[in-house]
Design an enzyme around this catalytic site. Structure first.
Site, PDB file in Angstrom:
ATOM      1  N   GLU A  85      -0.165  -8.294   6.686  1.00 49.16           N
ATOM      2  CA  GLU A  85       0.484  -9.550   6.266  1.00 49.16           C
ATOM      3  C   GLU A  85       1.978  -9.586   6.594  1.00 49.16           C
ATOM      4  OE1 GLU A  85      -1.841  -7.988   4.065  1.00 49.16           O
ATOM      5  OE2 GLU A  85      -3.312  -9.450   4.754  1.00 49.16           O
ATOM      6  N   GLY A 141     -10.931   7.106   8.200  1.00 49.75           N
ATOM      7  CA  GLY A 141     -12.039   7.496   9.070  1.00 49.75           C
ATOM      8  C   GLY A 141     -12.619   6.355   9.882  1.00 49.75           C
ATOM      9  N   HIS A 194     -10.100   0.798  11.380  1.00 47.68           N
ATOM     10  CA  HIS A 194      -9.222  -0.142  10.673  1.00 47.68           C
ATOM     11  C   HIS A 194      -7.749   0.179  10.913  1.00 47.68           C
ATOM     12  CE1 HIS A 194      -9.914  -3.349   7.658  1.00 47.68           C
ATOM     13  NE2 HIS A 194      -8.629  -3.189   7.442  1.00 47.68           N
ATOM     14  N   VAL A 249       3.461   1.050   5.386  1.00 50.56           N
ATOM     15  CA  VAL A 249       2.911   2.387   5.619  1.00 50.56           C
ATOM     16  C   VAL A 249       1.429   2.223   5.893  1.00 50.56           C
ATOM     17  CG1 VAL A 249       2.576   4.692   4.681  1.00 50.56           C
ATOM     18  CG2 VAL A 249       4.473   3.291   3.850  1.00 50.56           C
ATOM     19  N   VAL A 250       0.994   2.698   7.045  1.00 50.65           N
ATOM     20  CA  VAL A 250      -0.439   2.675   7.360  1.00 50.65           C
ATOM     21  C   VAL A 250      -0.875   4.110   7.591  1.00 50.65           C
ATOM     22  CG1 VAL A 250      -2.245   1.526   8.659  1.00 50.65           C
ATOM     23  CG2 VAL A 250       0.039   0.519   8.603  1.00 50.65           C
ATOM     24  N   ILE A 251      -1.884   4.534   6.846  1.00 50.79           N
ATOM     25  CA  ILE A 251      -2.339   5.919   6.946  1.00 50.79           C
ATOM     26  C   ILE A 251      -3.746   5.938   7.509  1.00 50.79           C
ATOM     27  CG2 ILE A 251      -2.851   8.015   5.633  1.00 50.79           C
ATOM     28  CD1 ILE A 251      -0.435   7.450   3.959  1.00 50.79           C
ATOM     29  N   TRP A 277       0.846  -1.194   0.000  1.00 46.28           N
ATOM     30  CA  TRP A 277       0.000   0.000   0.000  1.00 46.28           C
ATOM     31  C   TRP A 277       0.884   1.249   0.000  1.00 46.28           C
ATOM     32  CZ3 TRP A 277      -5.466   0.882   1.512  1.00 46.28           C
ATOM     33  CH2 TRP A 277      -6.244  -0.280   1.377  1.00 46.28           C
ATOM     34  N   PHE A 322      11.965  -2.629  12.592  1.00 49.10           N
ATOM     35  CA  PHE A 322      10.571  -2.163  12.476  1.00 49.10           C
ATOM     36  C   PHE A 322      10.525  -0.889  11.645  1.00 49.10           C
ATOM     37  CE2 PHE A 322       6.807   0.095  14.159  1.00 49.10           C
ATOM     38  CZ  PHE A 322       5.845  -0.863  13.867  1.00 49.10           C
ATOM     39  N   ARG A 356       9.092  10.872   5.998  1.00 49.56           N
ATOM     40  CA  ARG A 356       9.910   9.845   6.667  1.00 49.56           C
ATOM     41  C   ARG A 356      10.401   8.767   5.708  1.00 49.56           C
ATOM     42  NH1 ARG A 356       6.445  12.308   9.613  1.00 49.56           N
ATOM     43  NH2 ARG A 356       6.689  12.604  11.863  1.00 49.56           N
TER      44      ARG A 356
END
Ligand code: DLZ
Length: 161
Positions: free
Chosen positions: A59, A85, A88, A80-82, A25, A113, A127
């Site tokens: 995963e 709303g 999740h 990367v997790v953004i 992602w 990490f 980043r």
């Protein structure tokens, strides 16, 4: 959390086998993280690097576990997790964080990490180790993984203290 206080690690990774597991992602940011990790591993002298792509950060733990059990000396996990709303975000971040911690402690193989958990894409770009980024979290994760392999050698049976 900020990057202030981060150590400068001088790491020697000659002879190590390192697997980079990377989510897919947010392509631009991921490309920066993967390139940063590769750069840092090359600078550390690591010649045996395998890149494994998985769909999302959720995963990463199962891939990291497989990498650790395959005989890798270290694993570098990148994602990367953004925040959106819905809850999740929390679920994916929690699963990746605790899952990767479990992999490293259960297998004894260091897992760097490099999962960014950000409010928006700009924070992630800052980043990602890209031109104009303030930080290079892919490189930091790779250096941390290699440095931890070296640190753990002092605890190996027969190591000189
Ligand atoms: C579903 C999802 C969402 C909403 N956001 C992200 C994200 O920002 N970053 C990421 O790495 N993965 C995301 N995913 C996908 C999950 O990690 C996972 O791949 C799916 O839930 C399928 O198991």
């Amino acid at each position: 959390m900020s990057g202030a206080g981060a150590p400068t690690l001088t790491v020697d990774g000659h002879g190590l086998r390192v697997v980079v597991v990377a989510a897919s992602w947010h392509t631009t940011v991921m490309d920066g993280l993967v390139a940063g990790a590769r750069r840092a591993l090359e600078e550390a002298g690591v010649e045996d690097v395998t890149l494994v792509r998985v769909p999302g950060s959720f995963e990463l733990p199962v891939a990291a576990r497989a990498a650790a059990l395959s005989g890798a000396d270290a694993v570098v996990a990148l994602g990367v997790v953004i925040r959106g709303g819905t809850p999740h975000f929390e679920y994916v971040c929690q699963a990746a964080t605790s899952g990767l911690t479990d992999v490293s402690t259960a297998t004894g193989v260091p897992v760097g990490f490099g999962v960014l958990t950000c409010d928006d894409e700009q924070q992630a770009l800052d980043r990602a180790g890209l031109p104009g980024s303030r930080e290079d979290k892919g490189a930091e994760a790779a250096q941390a993984a290699v440095a931890t392999v070296v640190a753990l050698r002092a605890l190996a049976p027969g190591a000189r203290r």
